[in-house]
Design a protein around this motif. Structure first.
Motif, PDB file in Angstrom:
ATOM      1  N   ALA A  80      -7.313 -18.061 -18.041  1.00  0.00           N
ATOM      2  CA  ALA A  80      -6.754 -16.709 -17.981  1.00  0.00           C
ATOM      3  C   ALA A  80      -6.623 -16.101 -19.385  1.00  0.00           C
ATOM      4  CB  ALA A  80      -5.399 -16.730 -17.291  1.00  0.00           C
ATOM      5  N   LYS A  81      -6.434 -16.930 -20.408  1.00  0.00           N
ATOM      6  CA  LYS A  81      -6.350 -16.423 -21.783  1.00  0.00           C
ATOM      7  C   LYS A  81      -7.662 -15.755 -22.181  1.00  0.00           C
ATOM      8  CE  LYS A  81      -2.532 -18.506 -23.675  1.00  0.00           C
ATOM      9  NZ  LYS A  81      -1.521 -17.607 -24.044  1.00  0.00           N
ATOM     10  N   HIS A  82      -8.768 -16.329 -21.734  1.00  0.00           N
ATOM     11  CA  HIS A  82     -10.093 -15.768 -22.019  1.00  0.00           C
ATOM     12  C   HIS A  82     -10.222 -14.393 -21.357  1.00  0.00           C
ATOM     13  CE1 HIS A  82     -14.360 -16.090 -22.983  1.00  0.00           C
ATOM     14  NE2 HIS A  82     -14.615 -15.607 -21.788  1.00  0.00           N
ATOM     15  N   CYS A  83      -9.640 -14.257 -20.191  1.00  0.00           N
ATOM     16  CA  CYS A  83      -9.745 -13.017 -19.418  1.00  0.00           C
ATOM     17  C   CYS A  83      -8.832 -11.900 -19.932  1.00  0.00           C
ATOM     18  CB  CYS A  83      -9.421 -13.288 -17.950  1.00  0.00           C
ATOM     19  SG  CYS A  83     -10.571 -14.404 -17.146  1.00  0.00           S
ATOM     20  N   GLU A  84      -7.836 -12.250 -20.747  1.00  0.00           N
ATOM     21  CA  GLU A  84      -6.889 -11.244 -21.238  1.00  0.00           C
ATOM     22  C   GLU A  84      -7.570 -10.123 -22.015  1.00  0.00           C
ATOM     23  OE1 GLU A  84      -3.812 -13.041 -23.553  1.00  0.00           O
ATOM     24  OE2 GLU A  84      -2.924 -14.039 -21.839  1.00  0.00           O
ATOM     25  N   LEU A  85      -8.696 -10.411 -22.637  1.00  0.00           N
ATOM     26  CA  LEU A  85      -9.391  -9.421 -23.454  1.00  0.00           C
ATOM     27  C   LEU A  85     -10.510  -8.718 -22.699  1.00  0.00           C
ATOM     28  CD1 LEU A  85      -9.627 -11.504 -26.732  1.00  0.00           C
ATOM     29  CD2 LEU A  85      -7.951  -9.779 -26.149  1.00  0.00           C
ATOM     30  N   CYS A  86     -10.799  -9.150 -21.490  1.00  0.00           N
ATOM     31  CA  CYS A  86     -11.926  -8.604 -20.721  1.00  0.00           C
ATOM     32  C   CYS A  86     -11.501  -7.341 -19.965  1.00  0.00           C
ATOM     33  CB  CYS A  86     -12.432  -9.650 -19.732  1.00  0.00           C
ATOM     34  SG  CYS A  86     -13.841  -9.099 -18.762  1.00  0.00           S
ATOM     35  N   ASP A  87     -12.392  -6.357 -19.961  1.00  0.00           N
ATOM     36  CA  ASP A  87     -12.122  -5.116 -19.229  1.00  0.00           C
ATOM     37  C   ASP A  87     -12.221  -5.306 -17.721  1.00  0.00           C
ATOM     38  OD1 ASP A  87     -11.662  -3.678 -21.530  1.00  0.00           O
ATOM     39  OD2 ASP A  87     -13.749  -3.081 -21.756  1.00  0.00           O
ATOM     40  N   ARG A 119      -8.217  -2.424 -28.353  1.00  0.00           N
ATOM     41  CA  ARG A 119      -6.807  -2.038 -28.383  1.00  0.00           C
ATOM     42  C   ARG A 119      -5.946  -3.199 -28.872  1.00  0.00           C
ATOM     43  NH1 ARG A 119      -6.052  -0.789 -23.257  1.00  0.00           N
ATOM     44  NH2 ARG A 119      -4.974  -2.693 -22.729  1.00  0.00           N
ATOM     45  N   LYS A 120      -6.199  -4.392 -28.337  1.00  0.00           N
ATOM     46  CA  LYS A 120      -5.429  -5.571 -28.730  1.00  0.00           C
ATOM     47  C   LYS A 120      -5.684  -5.910 -30.205  1.00  0.00           C
ATOM     48  CE  LYS A 120      -3.414  -9.490 -26.975  1.00  0.00           C
ATOM     49  NZ  LYS A 120      -2.313  -9.598 -26.094  1.00  0.00           N
ATOM     50  N   LEU A 121      -6.934  -5.809 -30.632  1.00  0.00           N
ATOM     51  CA  LEU A 121      -7.282  -6.088 -32.019  1.00  0.00           C
ATOM     52  C   LEU A 121      -6.605  -5.107 -32.970  1.00  0.00           C
ATOM     53  CD1 LEU A 121      -9.066  -8.059 -33.610  1.00  0.00           C
ATOM     54  CD2 LEU A 121     -10.881  -6.362 -33.499  1.00  0.00           C
ATOM     55  N   LYS A 122      -6.623  -3.822 -32.616  1.00  0.00           N
ATOM     56  CA  LYS A 122      -5.951  -2.814 -33.446  1.00  0.00           C
ATOM     57  C   LYS A 122      -4.457  -3.074 -33.513  1.00  0.00           C
ATOM     58  CE  LYS A 122      -9.134   1.030 -32.700  1.00  0.00           C
ATOM     59  NZ  LYS A 122      -9.314   2.321 -32.031  1.00  0.00           N
ATOM     60  N   GLU A 123      -3.869  -3.373 -32.366  1.00  0.00           N
ATOM     61  CA  GLU A 123      -2.426  -3.614 -32.288  1.00  0.00           C
ATOM     62  C   GLU A 123      -2.023  -4.790 -33.182  1.00  0.00           C
ATOM     63  OE1 GLU A 123       0.153  -5.608 -28.820  1.00  0.00           O
ATOM     64  OE2 GLU A 123      -0.823  -3.741 -28.228  1.00  0.00           O
ATOM     65  N   ILE A 124      -2.779  -5.874 -33.103  1.00  0.00           N
ATOM     66  CA  ILE A 124      -2.469  -7.064 -33.898  1.00  0.00           C
ATOM     67  C   ILE A 124      -2.667  -6.785 -35.388  1.00  0.00           C
ATOM     68  CG2 ILE A 124      -3.269  -9.401 -34.429  1.00  0.00           C
ATOM     69  CD1 ILE A 124      -3.748  -9.725 -31.397  1.00  0.00           C
ATOM     70  N   ASN A 125      -3.752  -6.124 -35.742  1.00  0.00           N
ATOM     71  CA  ASN A 125      -4.021  -5.831 -37.158  1.00  0.00           C
ATOM     72  C   ASN A 125      -3.011  -4.854 -37.743  1.00  0.00           C
ATOM     73  OD1 ASN A 125      -6.199  -7.521 -37.705  1.00  0.00           O
ATOM     74  ND2 ASN A 125      -7.639  -6.095 -36.787  1.00  0.00           N
ATOM     75  N   ILE A 126      -2.591  -3.862 -36.959  1.00  0.00           N
ATOM     76  CA  ILE A 126      -1.580  -2.909 -37.434  1.00  0.00           C
ATOM     77  C   ILE A 126      -0.261  -3.626 -37.703  1.00  0.00           C
ATOM     78  CG2 ILE A 126      -0.130  -0.971 -36.709  1.00  0.00           C
ATOM     79  CD1 ILE A 126      -2.664   0.205 -35.375  1.00  0.00           C
ATOM     80  N   LYS A 127       0.151  -4.480 -36.775  1.00  0.00           N
ATOM     81  CA  LYS A 127       1.400  -5.230 -36.946  1.00  0.00           C
ATOM     82  C   LYS A 127       1.310  -6.142 -38.177  1.00  0.00           C
ATOM     83  CE  LYS A 127       5.298  -7.188 -35.489  1.00  0.00           C
ATOM     84  NZ  LYS A 127       6.560  -6.535 -35.514  1.00  0.00           N
ATOM     85  N   TYR A 128       0.181  -6.809 -38.337  1.00  0.00           N
ATOM     86  CA  TYR A 128      -0.011  -7.718 -39.471  1.00  0.00           C
ATOM     87  C   TYR A 128       0.041  -6.960 -40.802  1.00  0.00           C
ATOM     88  CZ  TYR A 128      -2.211 -11.170 -42.506  1.00  0.00           C
ATOM     89  OH  TYR A 128      -2.484 -12.030 -43.534  1.00  0.00           O
ATOM     90  N   ASN A 139     -14.497  -4.526 -24.567  1.00  0.00           N
ATOM     91  CA  ASN A 139     -14.565  -3.146 -25.035  1.00  0.00           C
ATOM     92  C   ASN A 139     -13.172  -2.610 -25.304  1.00  0.00           C
ATOM     93  OD1 ASN A 139     -17.398  -3.020 -24.884  1.00  0.00           O
ATOM     94  ND2 ASN A 139     -17.299  -2.609 -22.700  1.00  0.00           N
ATOM     95  N   GLU A 140     -12.635  -1.855 -24.360  1.00  0.00           N
ATOM     96  CA  GLU A 140     -11.357  -1.161 -24.554  1.00  0.00           C
ATOM     97  C   GLU A 140     -10.188  -2.089 -24.814  1.00  0.00           C
ATOM     98  OE1 GLU A 140      -9.818   1.818 -21.780  1.00  0.00           O
ATOM     99  OE2 GLU A 140     -11.868   2.539 -21.662  1.00  0.00           O
TER     100      GLU A 140
END
Length: 135
Positions: free
Chosen positions: A4-11, A47-56, A42-43
């Motif tokens: 399920a962790k793999h699926c968290e990033l899938c659209d 979104r998750k990548l931006k969120e993590i990088n912004i927080k970091y 994709n989306e």
């Protein structure tokens, strides 16, 4: 391995409270060895990548102010404790025993707690953000 962790990033991921994570393409639970051949990053991924990088990056930019805050409150705490000690020494030399110096030194512990608490909080949040970024 938690598929399920793999699926968290899938659209294609569909989440249902009753069934949990299922694939939006075939309606089944995740079933693959290491990676899914149908994954679409994709989306959700962006979104998750931006969120993590912004927080970091936000935490990294707060480094200077956090360490400044730590040093300032550390100095304030030690100065208050030193003032209480010197007051107690002065009063004791004049033959008086008082609790005021002890109270002042106790109050001096408060800024020390603020200093170390802020520093520890920053380090913990940075460690979490770093782990998320690596993941």
């Amino acid at each position: 391995m938690d598929l399920a962790k793999h699926c968290e990033l899938c659209d294609n991921q569909k989440v249902n409270l009753k069934e949990g994570t299922t694939c939006g393409l075939d309606g089944r639970k995740p079933f693959f060895n290491k990676t899914c051949l149908k994954i679409e990053l994709n989306e959700k991924f962006e979104r998750k990548l931006k969120e993590i990088n912004i927080k970091y990056e936000k935490l990294r930019s707060e480094k200077a102010i956090t360490y400044t805050y730590f040093v300032v409150f550390l100095i304030i705490g030690f100065l208050v404790i030193l003032a209480g000690f010197l007051l107690g020494k002065y009063i004791l030399e004049n033959g008086v025993i008082a609790t005021a110096p002890l109270i002042i030194m106790g109050v001096g512990l408060s800024p020390l707690g603020l200093a170390f608490g802020t520093l520890n909080n920053y380090r913990q949040e940075l460690e979490i953000a770093t782990k998320r970024k690596i993941k």
